[in-house]
Design a protein around this motif. Structure first.
Motif, PDB file in Angstrom:
ATOM      1  N   ARG A  51     -33.488  -9.471 -45.960  1.00 49.56           N
ATOM      2  CA  ARG A  51     -33.074 -10.906 -45.737  1.00 49.56           C
ATOM      3  C   ARG A  51     -31.962 -11.235 -46.523  1.00 49.56           C
ATOM      4  O   ARG A  51     -31.083 -12.123 -46.101  1.00 49.56           O
ATOM      5  N   LEU A  52     -31.853 -10.760 -47.846  1.00 47.97           N
ATOM      6  CA  LEU A  52     -30.763 -11.089 -48.454  1.00 47.97           C
ATOM      7  C   LEU A  52     -29.296 -10.681 -47.770  1.00 47.97           C
ATOM      8  O   LEU A  52     -28.187 -11.334 -47.664  1.00 47.97           O
ATOM      9  N   GLN A  53     -29.286  -9.420 -47.215  1.00 51.49           N
ATOM     10  CA  GLN A  53     -28.150  -8.940 -46.489  1.00 51.49           C
ATOM     11  C   GLN A  53     -27.626  -9.760 -45.283  1.00 51.49           C
ATOM     12  O   GLN A  53     -26.687 -10.097 -44.928  1.00 51.49           O
ATOM     13  N   SER A  54     -28.897 -10.212 -44.629  1.00 45.77           N
ATOM     14  CA  SER A  54     -28.507 -11.017 -43.309  1.00 45.77           C
ATOM     15  C   SER A  54     -28.110 -12.440 -43.868  1.00 45.77           C
ATOM     16  O   SER A  54     -27.089 -12.827 -43.319  1.00 45.77           O
ATOM     17  N   SER A  55     -28.615 -12.927 -44.995  1.00 41.98           N
ATOM     18  CA  SER A  55     -28.100 -14.134 -45.471  1.00 41.98           C
ATOM     19  C   SER A  55     -26.594 -14.209 -45.966  1.00 41.98           C
ATOM     20  O   SER A  55     -25.931 -15.093 -45.892  1.00 41.98           O
TER      21      SER A  55
END
Length: 687
Positions: free
Chosen positions: A249-253
């Motif tokens: 989720r961090l990478q997507s954000s």
């Protein structure tokens, strides 16, 4: 230029070419691109061609951001881009790829950007970066300073604490949820863990260090500032991401903050190969990607497979077609074969091991090297009986995705106890087992072993010794166990050893439940040996030096069989593939059926395993498994059911068979003579 372009793109199929040419030279560049790249469909080649095509058509390589999941992948991608570009622009292509300076991992790119903007985000520009081992050591120091290393109940070990912290950060999820889903045995320490993590963050900041997870966390926080996000985003005309199904989720954000409108954005991946949720990756990133943008992202599907036969693909397509949510994709190939994948019923795990070995050798006689064949399994412990059979047959192998079964610390501990009971003068075994006792250090262990070394009866001398000062009640239990093991009948003594070891297992290892399954497996293997002496002689091997992903490549053999967990096999391919334990409880794992999302990931695991095979695929289905203490009935064999991922409606896609055939089994039984006691022979040779 068009004629030249046609030449260097001629090797691509129509779908690959659409992905490569998307938005180049027209206004469509504003529309983001999602490339759904099926297994064996030439994903890397397509992405490399797209980068090269952008550069050949005027894109500034210094303004291209290419993110992969390893430095090695980034280097290989740059090399491919140069080879492709050289076909069009000649030797100057090397200068262009040298200018492709923003090709790297998420973490590597994050570190560069954080250092450049350090002063604006409150970091010291000379911050250092801790690797996982450094992080665990710092966590342990903080843990000790807070007094958590001396709690009445055992506090989670430093490695477990780091893993929990990392999961919270990368999944962008609360501590309580992470503990409930992945670390339920630590749920009672939620308050203390929050205190520990807060102090850990303060310690890092005081020491001006970032850990591996901070590189994403700080980058994501930096991108939450509109001004900084705009500045960073404007540095790049094109952003390309490989293996998008493996992002968290961090990478997507971070990615969505870099390209909120999707301009010049390309992501490549395969939802059907999303199998790393235990690393906080989420399949939602790729499934939801098209709808983050208006207009919706363009989707190009690469479904032509260059690896497997059509019959293997038909079976794999059948398995994944039952997924609840996916991008529709049916792999196809021009490689035809009348041979369907084998669905092989065997009696138990011992027969499963023998079947695999016989077929591996059969394929070898037909021209396949051992290293062109692979045996895959859901969990590392599943390969235990096979490893024993390979060792018996002197077949070299390499195992990826964990230690060799007999090299795991907890298995070696139990074997050391058995060896010490068999021979109390075995100083190596004695030293290892004495170290397991709380309060017994190297000096004390040495004194104990010295004291019994010259005794006529070392076991009796051990029993007569006064307990070491700091050993407490553990000493009496240890002596009683060693004495009992010398009098006990095989294989009951292995159960006695396991029962003694169990509290030490729980004290030493946070993942005791998982490791306990290995010891149950060891008991099952032991039942196939006539004596403890024979068991120890045939199983005690010199451990390899490697202790992580690769358990040690045989130094004297150029050829060796590949053993691998399915997770470690992703991205690989072999001519022949065997998949062990294709039954409910193993695939899907008993631990992976708690939620619908977990069940779907288990289905994808089987799909990934099946699509590693080029020519032959064997799915092996043991009919029964040994279980220990699973009910009031105690130890027993349970009958297993074929995995639910291959229901009746898919059986026509497989060649169903059983092994051994009745005639073969009878012939084998008739031909087997008395078993030779190798241990006794080796002893007699030197008397």
């Amino acid at each position: 230029m068009q004629a030249t372009a046609a030449t260097y793109l001629d090797g691509l199929n129509s779908a690959q070419r659409r992905a490569v040419e998307h938005g180049v030279g027209d206004d469509a560049v504003a529309r983001p691109l999602l490339v759904i790249a099926g297994a064996g469909s030439g994903k890397t080649n397509t992405l490399a061609h797209r980068v090269a095509h952008l550069m050949v058509n005027g894109a500034d390589p210094r303004r291209i951001l290419l993110m992969t999941f390893s430095r090695r992948a980034a280097s290989e991608m740059k090399a491919r881009v140069e080879r492709i570009a050289r076909k069009v622009i000649g030797e100057t292509s090397s200068a262009m790829t040298d200018a492709l300076t923003w090709a790297g991992t998420f973490h590597g790119i994050g570190a560069r950007l954080l250092r450049e903007h350090a002063e604006r985000i409150g970091l010291d520009p000379v911050f250092t970066i801790h690797d996982r081992e450094d992080s665990a050591d710092l966590m342990n120091l903080v843990r000790h300073d807070l007094g958590f290393s001396k709690t009445e109940r055992r506090f989670p070990a430093k490695g477990t604490c780091v893993a929990i912290y990392s999961r919270c950060v990368n999944a962008d999820t609360s501590l309580e949820k992470v503990l409930g889903l992945a670390y339920p045995w630590c749920a009672g320490w939620a308050g203390e863990l929050k205190q520990l993590f807060s102090a850990y963050v303060e310690a890092k900041q005081a020491q001006k260090v970032l850990d591996y997870d901070d590189l994403l966390l700080y980058w994501a926080q930096m991108m939450s500032d509109a001004t900084l996000a705009s500045e960073v985003g404007e540095r790049f005309d094109h952003v390309l991401v490989d293996e998008y199904q493996d992002t968290n989720r961090l990478q997507s954000s971070i990615l969505l903050a870099l390209r909120p409108q999707g301009h010049g954005l390309t992501v490549v991946g395969d939802d059907a190969q999303s199998i790393y949720s235990f690393r906080a990756a989420t399949v939602r990133n790729i499934l939801d990607f098209p709808d983050h943008f208006t207009p919706r992202a363009e989707i190009v599907t690469l479904d032509r497979n260059y690896r497997s036969t059509q019959s293997i693909l038909a079976a794999a397509n059948g398995v994944i077609s039952l997924a609840k949510e996916r991008f529709t994709k049916n792999l196809w190939t021009e490689r035809t074969s009348a041979q369907k994948p084998y669905l092989v019923a065997v009696r138990d795990e011992a027969d499963q091991a023998r079947y695999v070995v016989e077929k591996v050798l059969e394929h070898r006689e037909q021209g396949s090297l051992l290293k062109q064949q692979a045996v895959l399994f859901r969990t590392s412990s599943h390969s235990g009986p096979l490893e024993i059979e390979l060792t018996r047959r002197n077949i070299p192998f390499v195992k990826f995705g964990g230690l060799k079964f007999l090299d795991a610390a907890h298995v070696k501990d139990v074997l050391a106890l058995l060896r010490f009971a068999e021979n109390p003068r075995d100083r190596i075994a004695g030293f290892r087992i004495l170290h397991l006792l709380p309060g017994v250090g190297p000096a004390t262990a040495q004194k104990v072993l010295d004291a019994i070394a010259d005794a006529a009866d070392p076991a009796a001398a051990l029993g007569a010794m006064p307990a070491p000062q700091r050993a407490g009640g553990d000493w009496a239990c240890f002596v009683e166990t060693v004495t009992g093991l010398r009098d006990c009948r095989w294989p009951t003594d292995l159960e006695l050893a396991r029962l003694w070891y169990q509290p030490h297992l729980e004290r030493i290892h946070d993942d005791a439940e998982t490791r306990r399954a290995d010891l149950v497996q060891l008991e099952q293997i032991a039942s196939g040996y006539a004596s403890r002496e024979r068991f120890l002689t045939e199983l005690t091997l010199d451990p390899p030096d490697a202790t992580s992903d690769q358990a040690g490549v045989p130094l004297l053999d150029e050829d060796y069989l590949i053993l691998s967990t399915i997770h470690s096999a992703k991205g690989q391919e072999w001519k022949q593939v065997f998949v062990l334990n294709v039954v409910d409880g193993c695939i899907p794992s008993d631990l992976g059926v708690g939620t619908s999302a977990e069940m779907e990931e288990e289905r994808r695991l089987l799909y990934v395993a099946m699509t590693r095979a080029k020519d032959d695929l064997h799915l092996v289905v043991p009919q029964r498994f040994f279980t220990h203490n699973q009910s009031a009935q105690g130890d027993r064999h349970l009958y297993a059911a074929r995995t639910r991922f291959i229901p009746e409606g898919l059986l026509q896609l497989f060649e169903r068979t059983s092994w051994p055939k009745a005639a073969e089994a009878a012939a084998r039984a008739a031909s087997q003579g008395p078993r030779i006691d190798l241990a006794a022979r080796m002893r007699d040779r030197w008397r």
